[in-house]
Design a protein around this motif. Structure first.
Motif, mmCIF file in Angstrom:
data_model
loop_
_atom_site.group_PDB
_atom_site.id
_atom_site.type_symbol
_atom_site.label_atom_id
_atom_site.label_comp_id
_atom_site.label_asym_id
_atom_site.label_seq_id
_atom_site.Cartn_x
_atom_site.Cartn_y
_atom_site.Cartn_z
ATOM 1 N N HIS A 106 0.910 -0.983 -0.064
ATOM 2 C CA HIS A 106 -0.061 -0.107 0.041
ATOM 3 C C HIS A 106 0.847 1.243 0.056
ATOM 4 C CE1 HIS A 106 -2.288 -3.332 1.648
ATOM 5 N NE2 HIS A 106 -3.422 -2.513 1.905
ATOM 6 N N PHE A 107 0.592 2.120 -0.994
ATOM 7 C CA PHE A 107 1.434 3.316 -1.152
ATOM 8 C C PHE A 107 0.277 4.407 -0.604
ATOM 9 C CE2 PHE A 107 3.959 0.611 -2.931
ATOM 10 C CZ PHE A 107 5.236 1.023 -2.659
ATOM 11 N N CYS A 123 -5.166 4.662 -0.321
ATOM 12 C CA CYS A 123 -3.728 3.614 -0.767
ATOM 13 C C CYS A 123 -3.925 2.910 -2.133
ATOM 14 C CB CYS A 123 -3.716 2.773 0.285
ATOM 15 S SG CYS A 123 -3.563 3.184 1.921
ATOM 16 N N LEU A 124 -2.997 3.225 -2.881
ATOM 17 C CA LEU A 124 -2.894 2.641 -4.123
ATOM 18 C C LEU A 124 -2.043 1.241 -3.802
ATOM 19 C CD1 LEU A 124 -1.343 5.319 -6.705
ATOM 20 C CD2 LEU A 124 -3.473 4.420 -6.446
ATOM 21 N N GLU A 149 -7.314 0.980 -1.603
ATOM 22 C CA GLU A 149 -7.991 0.759 -0.279
ATOM 23 C C GLU A 149 -8.124 2.268 0.131
ATOM 24 O OE1 GLU A 149 -7.343 -1.550 4.223
ATOM 25 O OE2 GLU A 149 -6.041 -1.771 2.503
ATOM 26 N N TYR A 150 -9.192 2.172 0.723
ATOM 27 C CA TYR A 150 -9.759 3.233 1.766
ATOM 28 C C TYR A 150 -9.705 2.822 3.013
ATOM 29 C CZ TYR A 150 -11.467 5.082 -2.880
ATOM 30 O OH TYR A 150 -11.727 5.520 -3.996
ATOM 31 N N GLY A 194 -11.205 -0.755 7.024
ATOM 32 C CA GLY A 194 -10.444 -0.582 5.295
ATOM 33 C C GLY A 194 -11.412 -1.210 4.400
ATOM 34 N N LYS A 195 -11.471 -0.759 3.463
ATOM 35 C CA LYS A 195 -12.384 -1.337 2.106
ATOM 36 C C LYS A 195 -11.655 -1.241 0.845
ATOM 37 C CE LYS A 195 -16.233 -0.148 -0.679
ATOM 38 N NZ LYS A 195 -17.467 1.120 -0.980
ATOM 39 N N VAL A 196 -11.354 -2.776 0.563
ATOM 40 C CA VAL A 196 -10.132 -2.853 -0.733
ATOM 41 C C VAL A 196 -11.086 -3.512 -1.755
ATOM 42 C CG1 VAL A 196 -8.046 -4.194 -1.073
ATOM 43 C CG2 VAL A 196 -8.403 -3.285 1.414
#
Length: 241
Positions: A65-66, A77-78, A93-94, A146-148
């Motif tokens: 995650h970046f 996150c990317l 991801e948020y 988190g939501k991915v």
């Protein structure tokens, strides 16, 4: 039939297509001198974690995650399949605070996973950052949700992002992740899951406890595509002939 295997490196199949030409690189370099890339430049943090498919826990992927802060209560996150320059962008991801999570509709809560055990268990870490420093922030992450979604099924060896996005989840207890995948990551990044677990014993999760609807509400989840009628813009008429 495709066989799912857990993925823990970026040594997957090469992406098809011609190598980037010199002319393209020159144009890219010229454009980069005048464009700001402001959203991407806000990225301040690299987190390594492990995701599994919400409908199949045997399919597990190492996820890099970046992330950037939207504000104190939300990050975005990317997600790449590795930390190197040739890594593939496989998802996003948020991450939100417990306070924001509690404002979500109940049906929405099922799409979000808790981070408490992922952090306290030592399975989420910041590569290259000393433990004492990363723990200051991970203490906050342990209380979040988190939501991915992953768009590229690298664990199946796909050369391109094929199919629908997949809802992903995170570890919530011991015994859910492949031991050899953890060992590989420990060796490559010089970390100790057990050592970090001991050092993070003082951390706590969400103040209200993990919400019962989080983590899929304890059930598997999978996106499905279905055909629907398209509502046209009244002034334009039908979208298709």
């Amino acid at each position: 039939m495709e066989k799912a295997v857990h993925s823990s490196t970026t040594s997957g199949p090469a992406v098809p297509g011609e190598a980037t030409k010199t002319g393209t690189s020159i144009i890219d370099t010229a454009a980069s001198t005048v464009q700001s890339f402001a959203p991407v430049n806000q990225i301040h943090q690299h987190l390594c974690a492990f995701h599994f498919y919400a409908d199949d826990m045997a399919r597990q992927v190492e996820a890099h995650h970046f992330c950037s802060h939207v504000n104190e209560e939300m990050r975005q996150c990317l997600i790449y399949d590795g930390p190197d320059a040739n890594a593939r962008l496989i998802g996003l991801e948020y991450i939100v605070s417990e306070k924001l999570f509690m404002t979500l509709p109940d049906e929405e809560k099922k799409l979000w996973h808790s981070h408490e055990w992922e952090v306290k268990g030592g399975f989420l870490f910041m590569p290259g950052v000393p433990g004492a420093i990363q723990r200051q922030d991970l203490d906050k992450v342990a209380k979040t949700y988190g939501k991915v979604f992953h768009f590229w099924q690298v664990d199946l060896g796909h050369e391109l992002p094929i199919g629908l996005p997949n809802v992903m989840m995170a570890v919530t207890r011991d015994g859910q992740l492949f031991h050899e995948m953890i060992q590989e990551a420990e060796k490559r990044f010089g970390v100790s899951v057990e050592g970090e677990r001991d050092s993070r014993a003082y951390m706590t999760g969400p103040e209200l406890g993990i919400h019962p609807l989080a983590n899929g509400g304890g059930k598997g989840m999978k996106l499905e595509l279905r055909e629907v009628d398209i509502k046209p813009v009244e002034s334009v008429g039908s979208v298709f002939v």
